[in-house]
Design an enzyme around this catalytic site. Structure first.
Site, short mmCIF file in Angstrom:
data_model
loop_
_atom_site.label_atom_id
_atom_site.label_comp_id
_atom_site.label_asym_id
_atom_site.label_seq_id
_atom_site.Cartn_x
_atom_site.Cartn_y
_atom_site.Cartn_z
N GLU A 47 -50.56 -49.23 -14.09
CA GLU A 47 -49.52 -48.48 -13.37
C GLU A 47 -50.16 -47.23 -12.75
O GLU A 47 -51.04 -46.62 -13.37
CB GLU A 47 -48.45 -48.04 -14.39
CG GLU A 47 -47.40 -47.09 -13.84
CD GLU A 47 -46.54 -46.48 -14.96
OE1 GLU A 47 -47.06 -46.16 -16.05
OE2 GLU A 47 -45.33 -46.30 -14.71
N ASN A 110 -42.20 -45.97 -7.88
CA ASN A 110 -43.34 -46.31 -8.72
C ASN A 110 -43.51 -47.83 -8.55
O ASN A 110 -42.72 -48.60 -9.10
CB ASN A 110 -43.01 -45.93 -10.17
CG ASN A 110 -44.19 -46.13 -11.12
OD1 ASN A 110 -45.13 -46.85 -10.80
ND2 ASN A 110 -44.12 -45.51 -12.27
N LYS A 127 -40.57 -50.18 -9.77
CA LYS A 127 -40.17 -49.98 -11.18
C LYS A 127 -38.68 -49.67 -11.31
O LYS A 127 -38.17 -48.76 -10.63
CB LYS A 127 -41.02 -48.87 -11.79
CG LYS A 127 -40.81 -48.63 -13.27
CD LYS A 127 -41.82 -47.59 -13.75
CE LYS A 127 -41.74 -47.28 -15.23
NZ LYS A 127 -42.78 -46.32 -15.64
N GLU A 146 -40.73 -38.86 -14.48
CA GLU A 146 -40.56 -40.04 -13.60
C GLU A 146 -39.19 -40.05 -12.94
O GLU A 146 -39.05 -40.47 -11.80
CB GLU A 146 -40.78 -41.33 -14.39
CG GLU A 146 -42.23 -41.57 -14.73
CD GLU A 146 -42.49 -43.00 -15.14
OE1 GLU A 146 -42.21 -43.92 -14.37
OE2 GLU A 146 -42.99 -43.18 -16.27
N CYS A 172 -44.84 -50.80 -16.83
CA CYS A 172 -44.80 -49.94 -18.01
C CYS A 172 -43.51 -50.01 -18.80
O CYS A 172 -43.27 -50.95 -19.52
CB CYS A 172 -45.15 -48.50 -17.64
SG CYS A 172 -45.56 -47.53 -19.12
N ASN A 197 -48.91 -46.63 -18.46
CA ASN A 197 -49.46 -45.33 -18.87
C ASN A 197 -48.56 -44.88 -20.01
O ASN A 197 -47.47 -44.35 -19.77
CB ASN A 197 -49.31 -44.27 -17.76
CG ASN A 197 -50.31 -44.40 -16.63
OD1 ASN A 197 -51.35 -43.76 -16.63
ND2 ASN A 197 -49.97 -45.21 -15.65
N1 CDT Z 1 -45.14 -44.74 -17.74
C1 CDT Z 1 -44.19 -45.11 -18.62
O1 CDT Z 1 -43.23 -45.79 -18.28
N2 CDT Z 1 -44.36 -44.67 -19.89
C2 CDT Z 1 -43.39 -44.92 -20.91
C3 CDT Z 1 -43.35 -43.81 -21.91
C4 CDT Z 1 -42.15 -43.94 -22.74
S1 CDT Z 1 -42.29 -43.07 -24.20
C5 CDT Z 1 -41.88 -44.25 -25.39
C6 CDT Z 1 -43.65 -46.22 -21.67
O2 CDT Z 1 -42.71 -46.99 -21.84
O3 CDT Z 1 -44.76 -46.44 -22.14
#
Ligand code: CDT
Length: 312
Positions: A47, A110, A127, A146, A172, A197
């Protein structure tokens, strides 16, 4: 006739805020070449591959925010990646921040694209499950903005006939939601590719990093098994200007078993020759949707977003 797709998840170690797109693209090309040398036909990048994970920063200047976005792909900086992939005859999935001029306005998403072995873009995904918050949190060790920087994707969860199979994408946080997999499962998806990420700590409550890795793998494995599909997940990992991201890039089989998993937190290729028919038994027996799903009892899933408790 066997349908085998050899795929690589290209884990990308930390990208520092000052690192140029050109420097990142060089790293991606090295990973692409390594995957090609291993006989892969498709490489999955993370991502927001081209920059640091900028939603961790509260940035007020719109020009500074937009500098993290791509107005078109390929761009001057990313053209060498597209050229090299086409030369090698290898496809790729690439996550990036997309700035689109649509409907008379500027939109920010995204996004991720799937590029075929001929260098042409097969499809795009934006996304849908954006995590984090819209307003900065003053005392947090880092932000997760985000919901501030991106709009919710407007393309749904389509799948494409590509690479000899049926391929879908998500990004993600989408991987944590069963709805993501099921919507693609209902279109017969055989491989879902995604980048992530995931920060190594949670700003909302304390959580050990091993549990974050467990939830990551649990989500991939459950989504794969319950829909009889391969899931290929590529991490951006390691340290970005001191901020940690979990690694754990993985290739998960339609049985829910882990076929390959990264061992480092840096740039690393993992690969697997995926039998696209491996999910057939699961799709025809336990998760034979046409036979066993009871949609008359699932209405709440599309009619209600949050929890409504029963009356006391
Ligand atoms: N980039 C992204 O979507 N990160 C989220 C962080 C969430 S914290 C549990 C993820 O789902 O990994």
């Amino acid at each position: 006739m066997s349908r085998t797709l050899k795929v690589a998840a290209a884990q990308v170690g930390g990208i520092q805020r000052a690192e140029s797109r050109q420097a990142v693209v060089k790293r991606l090309i090295a990973l692409l070449r390594e995957a090609h040398a291993a006989g892969c036909e498709l490489v999955v990048f993370p991502e927001l591959t081209l920059t640091t994970f900028f939603p961790r920063y509260f940035i007020e200047d719109p020009r500074e925010i937009d500098a993290y976005f791509e107005r078109a792909l390929p761009s001057a900086a990313t053209q060498p990646l597209f050229d090299e992939a086409k030369k090698l005859g290898i496809g790729f999935h690439l996550g990036y921040a997309e700035l689109a001029e649509e409907g008379g306005g500027i939109r920010h998403y995204n996004s991720a694209i799937l590029v075929g072995r001929n260098g042409r873009i097969v499809g795009k995904y934006r996304k849908i499950h954006l995590p984090g918050h819209q307003e900065p949190i003053p005392d947090a060790p880092f932000q997760h903005l985000e919901k501030r920087y991106f709009e919710v994707g407007d393309l749904g969860f389509p799948v494409w006939r590509a690479f000899g199979g049926i391929i879908g994408m998500c990004i993600c946080n989408d991987r944590r939601w069963p709805e993501t997999y099921r919507v693609m499962g209902l279109q017969g998806v055989e491989m879902i590719v995604l980048g992530f990420n995931t920060p190594d700590s949670n700003i909302f409550h304390s959580e050990p990093v091993h549990r974050r890795m467990f939830h990551h793998m649990l989500s991939l494995q459950a989504g794969a098994y319950q829909n009889g599909t391969w899931v290929v997940a590529a991490a951006k990992s390691g340290k970005e200007d001191g901020h940690g991201l979990i690694g754990g890039s993985a290739i998960v089989a339609p049985t829910g078993e882990v076929a390959a998993q990264a061992v480092s937190e840096g740039d690393e290729i993992i690969s697997y020759a995926c039998d696209l028919d491996l999910g057939r038994n699961i799709k025809e027996v336990v998760f034979n949707f046409a036979k066993h799903r009871r949609i008359e009892h699932y209405k709440l899933i599309t009619e209600q977003t949050g929890v409504v408790l029963p009356p006391e």
